[in-house]
Scaffold this active site. Structure first.
Site, PDB file in Angstrom:
ATOM      1  CE  LYS A  49      -2.903   0.606   3.576  1.00  0.00           C
ATOM      2  NZ  LYS A  49      -2.743   2.099   4.472  1.00  0.00           N
ATOM      3  CB  SER A  50       3.667   2.333   2.235  1.00  0.00           C
ATOM      4  OG  SER A  50       3.127   2.306   3.346  1.00  0.00           O
ATOM      5  N   GLY A  65      -5.059   7.965   5.486  1.00  0.00           N
ATOM      6  CA  GLY A  65      -4.247   8.888   6.262  1.00  0.00           C
ATOM      7  C   GLY A  65      -2.927   9.023   5.264  1.00  0.00           C
ATOM      8  NE  ARG A 114      -5.687   8.244  11.084  1.00  0.00           N
ATOM      9  CZ  ARG A 114      -5.145   7.445  10.362  1.00  0.00           C
ATOM     10  NH1 ARG A 114      -5.767   6.768   9.366  1.00  0.00           N
ATOM     11  NH2 ARG A 114      -3.889   7.156  10.599  1.00  0.00           N
ATOM     12  CG  ASP A 125       0.300  -0.041   9.551  1.00  0.00           C
ATOM     13  OD1 ASP A 125       0.144   1.035  10.287  1.00  0.00           O
ATOM     14  OD2 ASP A 125       0.914   0.407   8.400  1.00  0.00           O
ATOM     15  NE  ARG A 174      -5.385  -0.169  13.268  1.00  0.00           N
ATOM     16  CZ  ARG A 174      -4.691   0.211  12.030  1.00  0.00           C
ATOM     17  NH1 ARG A 174      -3.317   0.184  12.193  1.00  0.00           N
ATOM     18  NH2 ARG A 174      -5.371  -0.077  10.846  1.00  0.00           N
TER      19      ARG A 174
HETATM   20  C1  S3P Z   1       2.376   4.935   6.213  1.00  0.00           C
HETATM   21  C2  S3P Z   1       3.149   5.031   7.653  1.00  0.00           C
HETATM   22  C3  S3P Z   1       2.252   4.835   8.774  1.00  0.00           C
HETATM   23  C4  S3P Z   1       1.187   3.630   8.643  1.00  0.00           C
HETATM   24  C5  S3P Z   1       0.685   3.649   7.526  1.00  0.00           C
HETATM   25  C6  S3P Z   1       1.145   3.845   6.197  1.00  0.00           C
HETATM   26  C7  S3P Z   1       3.258   5.474   4.913  1.00  0.00           C
HETATM   27  O1  S3P Z   1       1.764   5.825   9.312  1.00  0.00           O
HETATM   28  O2  S3P Z   1       0.723   3.397   9.812  1.00  0.00           O
HETATM   29  O3  S3P Z   1      -0.368   2.734   7.186  1.00  0.00           O
HETATM   30  O4  S3P Z   1       2.645   4.794   3.902  1.00  0.00           O
HETATM   31  O5  S3P Z   1       3.946   6.450   5.049  1.00  0.00           O
HETATM   32  P1  S3P Z   1       2.539   6.946  10.361  1.00  0.00           P
HETATM   33  O6  S3P Z   1       3.681   7.298   9.685  1.00  0.00           O
HETATM   34  O7  S3P Z   1       1.538   7.998  10.597  1.00  0.00           O
HETATM   35  O8  S3P Z   1       2.843   6.074  11.564  1.00  0.00           O
END
Ligand code: S3P
Length: 441
Positions: A21-22, A94, A122, A321, A352
């Protein structure tokens, strides 16, 4: 709609890990900024990522789906991003919303942003504060919650910023604003967080500077402004966070024999696997080559009797996560598992810590909530089960509860599965392929 996962004797089979996903968000964003046409395969087609693609298209990029997981992105290049017509709706994401705030900050445009109920609750000030210091304006007010409008500028100031939280989203938003700022922007990271922005930007031809402060373990990441990006062809690596659900299912299944292929192996994402091994999981890993500058492995999990541990705080950021599914492993383990230093879990898709505690309790597991984590008393075998889990629209709570049901004494239900589409649309199919009995009702 309630869905229920029933206990089964054997989960076995081989699954190709879904795209990370990232990395998928970043591929669409960076491709949309680059000059030329980028081609991606294995892109995660979850709702979160699709919305990032739509946002980039609304800002001027060409984003086309050319086959399953195959996408072409024609970037705006030197032309830059322009004001979109409609509101940019980031849904549950997010990552999409926060990274895009950083990107848009560096262009002369105004955009309205919104999200679903979870995203609208959030905190966004963690990203808005540094971007405001750089010269972005917004209508979010003190509260810093979506929906709001922002106005970027192609004359942003450079910044030296130390995020108060260990957050790859904040780091990435500041670096992406810095990409189009005047001068050199630096983020000082006290604890390493996922580094996909840094790795992938370099793949698109951007130069970054890295300096580790001797003794402190802190790293300065610098980016000079006004650098061009050049189109890239890349295969998206498999998602270790999604694979964690299948691997956990293999560990808990009495006759488990689960293989997940093509999983990204990156030290900033591997905490769950380290902790599972510390608990006694004996995971197998075999090299599988590379994708988009990331190492790939095939992972294997079979049944293992687990022991509770105190999760090392240094691993928290690299498994941020994975705490919902780790909590499920802890519930089956012998002895106590203690999680501390994980207060960031309070501001994920749900609170969570609360959601995990409620998920375990309703299934007969003894668990205590703390300010920055939780403590689970393991059942030393199958948990009682029989509960209906409130997901709070959180995909990772839903998937964790359904994995728990495959090996519990009684079935486990969840109040909703629709939001699983945000990150892992094939989850139910993959679980069924392994032999899980998960159905509506
Ligand atoms: C992500 C960073 C994480 C993670 C999210 C994906 C990213 O959040 O929880 O699912 O792709 O940069 P945080 O950086 O706010 O911890």
């Amino acid at each position: 709609m309630v869905w229920t996962s029933r206990p089964v004797r054997r989960l076995a089979g081989s699954i190709n890990a879904p795209g990370d996903k990232s990395c998928s968000h970043r591929a669409l964003i960076f491709g949309g900024l680059a000059s030329g046409t980028s081609r991606f395969t294995g892109l995660l087609e979850g709702d979160d990522v699709i919305r990032t693609g739509r946002a980039m298209a609304a800002l001027g990029a060409g984003v086309t789906n050319t086959g399953p997981g195959a996408w072409e992105v024609t970037g705006v290049g030197a032309r830059g991003l322009t004001s979109p017509r409609g509101v940019l709706d980031f849904g549950n994401s997010g990552t999409g919303s926060r990274l895009m705030m950083g990107v848009m900050a560096g262009f002369d445009l105004t955009a309205e942003l919104c999200g679903d109920t979870s995203l609208s609750s959030r905190p966004m000030n963690r990203v808005l504060n540094p971007l405001r210091q750089m010269g972005m304006r917004d209508t979010a007010g003190k509260e810093g919650r979506l929906p709001f409008a922002l106005t970027g500028s192609s004359a942003l100031n450079e910044i030296y910023y130390k995020p108060p939280q260990a957050s790859a989203q904040v780091k990435s938003a500041v670096l992406l604003a810095g990409l189009n700022a005047v001068g050199t922007t630096t983020v000082l990271e006290a604890k390493a967080t996922r580094d996909h922005t840094e790795r992938m930007l370099q793949g698109f031809g951007v130069k970054l500077g890295f300096a580790t402060r001797p003794g402190s373990g802190e790293t300065e990441i610098s980016i000079a402004g006004k650098q061009p990006l050049f189109a890239l062809d890349a295969a998206i690596p498999g998602d270790p966070s999604s694979a964690a659900f299948l691997i956990a299912a293999g560990i808990l299944s009495p006759q488990g024999d689960v293989m997940v292929q093509g999983v990204m192996s990156n030290p900033t994402r591997s905490g769950f696997y380290d902790v599972a091994n510390l608990m006694g999981a004996h995971l197998g890993a075999e090299e599988r080559g590379e994708a988009a500058g990331e190492r790939l492995i095939d992972l294997h999990a079979g049944y293992a009797g687990l022991k509770g541990i105190a999760v090392p705080e240094r691993l928290v950021a690299s498994m941020i996560d994975e705490f919902p599914i780790l909590a499920v492993l802890a519930a089956f383990a012998q002895g106590e598992t203690r999680v501390t230093g994980a207060d960031e879990l309070r501001v994920k898709e749900s609170d969570r810590i609360k959601a995990i505690v409620a998920m375990l309790r309703v299934n007969g597991v003894s668990v205590e909530e703390t300010e920055d984590g939780f403590t689970v008393q393991g059942c030393a075998g199958p948990v009682p089960g029989g509960g209906l889990v409130a997901t709070h629209h959180d995909h990772r709570i839903a998937m964790s509860a359904l994995v728990m049901g495959t090996a519990a004494q009684k079935p486990v239900s969840v109040d909703d599965v629709s939001m699983i589409d945000t990150s892992y649309p094939e989850f139910l199919d993959h679980m069924k392929t392994l032999g899980a009995e998960i159905s509506e009702g």
